[in-house]
Design a protein around this motif. Structure first.
Motif, short mmCIF file in Angstrom:
data_model
loop_
_atom_site.label_atom_id
_atom_site.label_comp_id
_atom_site.label_asym_id
_atom_site.label_seq_id
_atom_site.Cartn_x
_atom_site.Cartn_y
_atom_site.Cartn_z
N THR A 145 -24.24 44.79 1.79
CA THR A 145 -23.64 45.85 2.59
C THR A 145 -23.65 45.43 4.05
O THR A 145 -24.15 44.36 4.40
CB THR A 145 -24.42 47.17 2.40
N ILE A 146 -23.08 46.27 4.88
CA ILE A 146 -23.15 46.05 6.32
C ILE A 146 -23.62 47.33 6.96
O ILE A 146 -23.59 48.39 6.34
CB ILE A 146 -21.78 45.65 6.91
N PRO B 122 -23.05 50.13 9.86
CA PRO B 122 -21.93 50.57 10.71
C PRO B 122 -22.35 51.09 12.08
O PRO B 122 -21.53 51.60 12.82
CB PRO B 122 -21.34 51.72 9.88
N ASN C 89 -22.91 44.84 13.09
CA ASN C 89 -22.30 44.89 11.76
C ASN C 89 -23.16 44.20 10.70
O ASN C 89 -22.69 43.89 9.62
CB ASN C 89 -20.90 44.28 11.77
N ARG D 134 -17.11 53.24 13.53
CA ARG D 134 -18.08 52.68 12.59
C ARG D 134 -17.40 51.89 11.48
O ARG D 134 -17.97 51.70 10.41
CB ARG D 134 -18.96 53.79 12.02
N SER E 208 -16.07 48.59 9.52
CA SER E 208 -16.50 47.19 9.46
C SER E 208 -15.50 46.34 10.23
O SER E 208 -14.36 46.77 10.48
CB SER E 208 -16.55 46.73 8.00
N ASN E 209 -15.90 45.13 10.61
CA ASN E 209 -14.98 44.23 11.31
C ASN E 209 -13.71 44.01 10.47
O ASN E 209 -12.60 43.97 11.00
CB ASN E 209 -15.65 42.88 11.55
N GLU E 210 -13.89 43.87 9.15
CA GLU E 210 -12.74 43.59 8.28
C GLU E 210 -11.78 44.77 8.25
O GLU E 210 -10.56 44.60 8.33
CB GLU E 210 -13.23 43.27 6.85
N ASP E 211 -12.33 46.00 8.13
CA ASP E 211 -11.47 47.19 8.10
C ASP E 211 -10.76 47.36 9.45
O ASP E 211 -9.58 47.72 9.50
CB ASP E 211 -12.29 48.45 7.80
#
Ligand code: SF4
Ligand code: SF4
Length: 328
Positions: free
Chosen positions: A154-155, A157, A162, A225, A227-230
């Motif tokens: 997980t990461i 937020p 992250n 909040r 994620s970097n990818e989202d």
């Protein structure tokens, strides 16, 4: 050099058994109700190398249990093996010296000054590194057995890190404040401001957004909040689908003077890793309260300071780096 072990020398084996017997003299028979039971090194060592039975017939030393050190951390002094991992973490890693070993001999115990609260934002790490069930998290107390818990990637937020774990440490926000995802006040469906705020499906919502954007300008304001990818995927949608560069996602009010640095960081122009930070000889922190905003970076800066780096903090108020930095 000749090395004697419990497997090759009877004296060594007896010494090992004696150490375990002494460790267990005052240790409670708590294993069935102890949060550490099932992943406890003391349990494992006692089973593998212990005497099997105790010769100690006196009453065991008892303490009030548990002793709350903070709303998040409980201390069970009867289970403590006085390894000093927790106090060393507070002294050497976080610098938040709220807990200490007090008294001597059989009365020695981990304690906190009267009226103090273990309010370090890294307190959960002491629960993690305590080898026995002496320090436990109030949120996990009696909640599950270690062997019933599933692990997964997980990461976190809560800040730009992250990352949930870095250099083995996590901050208390990442460790304890994940339950917000289950709060009943969270939105679980899109709301369309058509006739007031009304629940709608994602298909309806995206169709409405597409209609509004046709021929007009659009801006995208994302939750801070993601994620970097989202965030990257949303940014791509905004720039290529909605043809707008008006997109923001910062959780905190932004200081406009920080924009050039943020832009350089985002485009790779300032690619600095945590490893670079801890090896730096000089670190200048500008306008950042690292403990509050990027807690793991704060620990890396402290690590660099321990290794001799000069730290300079430029900030309008005193930050938690005060004891390792020059404030300007
Ligand atoms: S700390 Fe370990 S040995 Fe002690 S009661 Fe808990 S599980 Fe048992
Ligand atoms: S880490 Fe746990 S066992 Fe070790 S001194 Fe602290 S409370 Fe006691």
């Amino acid at each position: 050099m000749k090395v004697f072990t419990q497997f090759t020398d009877e004296e060594v084996r007896k010494a090992q058994v004696s150490v375990l017997e002494l460790l267990l003299i005052n240790h409670p028979l708590d294993c069935p109700v102890c949060d550490r039971g099932g992943e406890c090194p003391l349990q494992d060592q006692a089973l593998a190398f212990g005497p099997g039975a105790s010769r100690y017939e006196e009453a065991k030393r008892t303490y009030r249990k548990p002793l709350p050190l903070s709303p998040l951390v409980n201390l069970d002094r009867e289970r403590c093996v006085l390894c000093a991992r927790c106090t060393r973490f507070c002294d050497q890693i976080s610098g938040d010296r709220f807990i200490e070993l007090f008294d001597r001999g059989g009365a020695e115990q981990v304690g906190i000054s009267a009226g103090q609260d273990f309010r370090s934002p890294f307190s959960g790490n002491t629960v993690q590194i305590c080898p026995v069930g002496a320090l436990t998290a109030t949120t996990y107390r009696f909640a599950a057995r270690p062997f019933d818990v599933a692990t997964g990637d997980t990461i976190c937020p809560h800040c730009g890190d992250n990352l949930d774990v870095n250099d083995a440490w996590a901050c208390d926000k990442g460790r304890f404040a994940f339950s917000f995802v289950d709060q009943p006040t969270r939105l679980t469906t899109p709301l369309l401001r058509d006739h007031g705020l009304e629940p709608a499906s994602f298909d309806e919502t995206l169709a409405a957004v597409a209609t509004w954007c046709r021929g007009g300008r659009a801006a995208v304001l994302a939750g801070g909040r993601l994620s970097n990818e989202d965030a990257y995927a949303l940014s791509k949608l905004a720039r290529t689908g909605l043809r707008t560069n008006d997109i923001d996602a910062r959780p905190f009010p932004c200081d406009p003077s920080a924009l050039p640095a943020e832009r350089a960081q985002a485009t790779g122009g300032m690619a600095v890793t945590y490893r670079d930070v801890e090896l730096a000889k000089l670190i200048v922190v500008v306008g950042l309260d690292a403990e509050q905003e990027v807690p793991i970076l704060h620990l890396r800066i402290r690590k660099a300071a321990r290794q001799g780096a000069r730290i300079v903090v430029i900030h309008p108020r005193r930050t938690r780096s005060y004891d390792v930095a020059e404030h300007v």
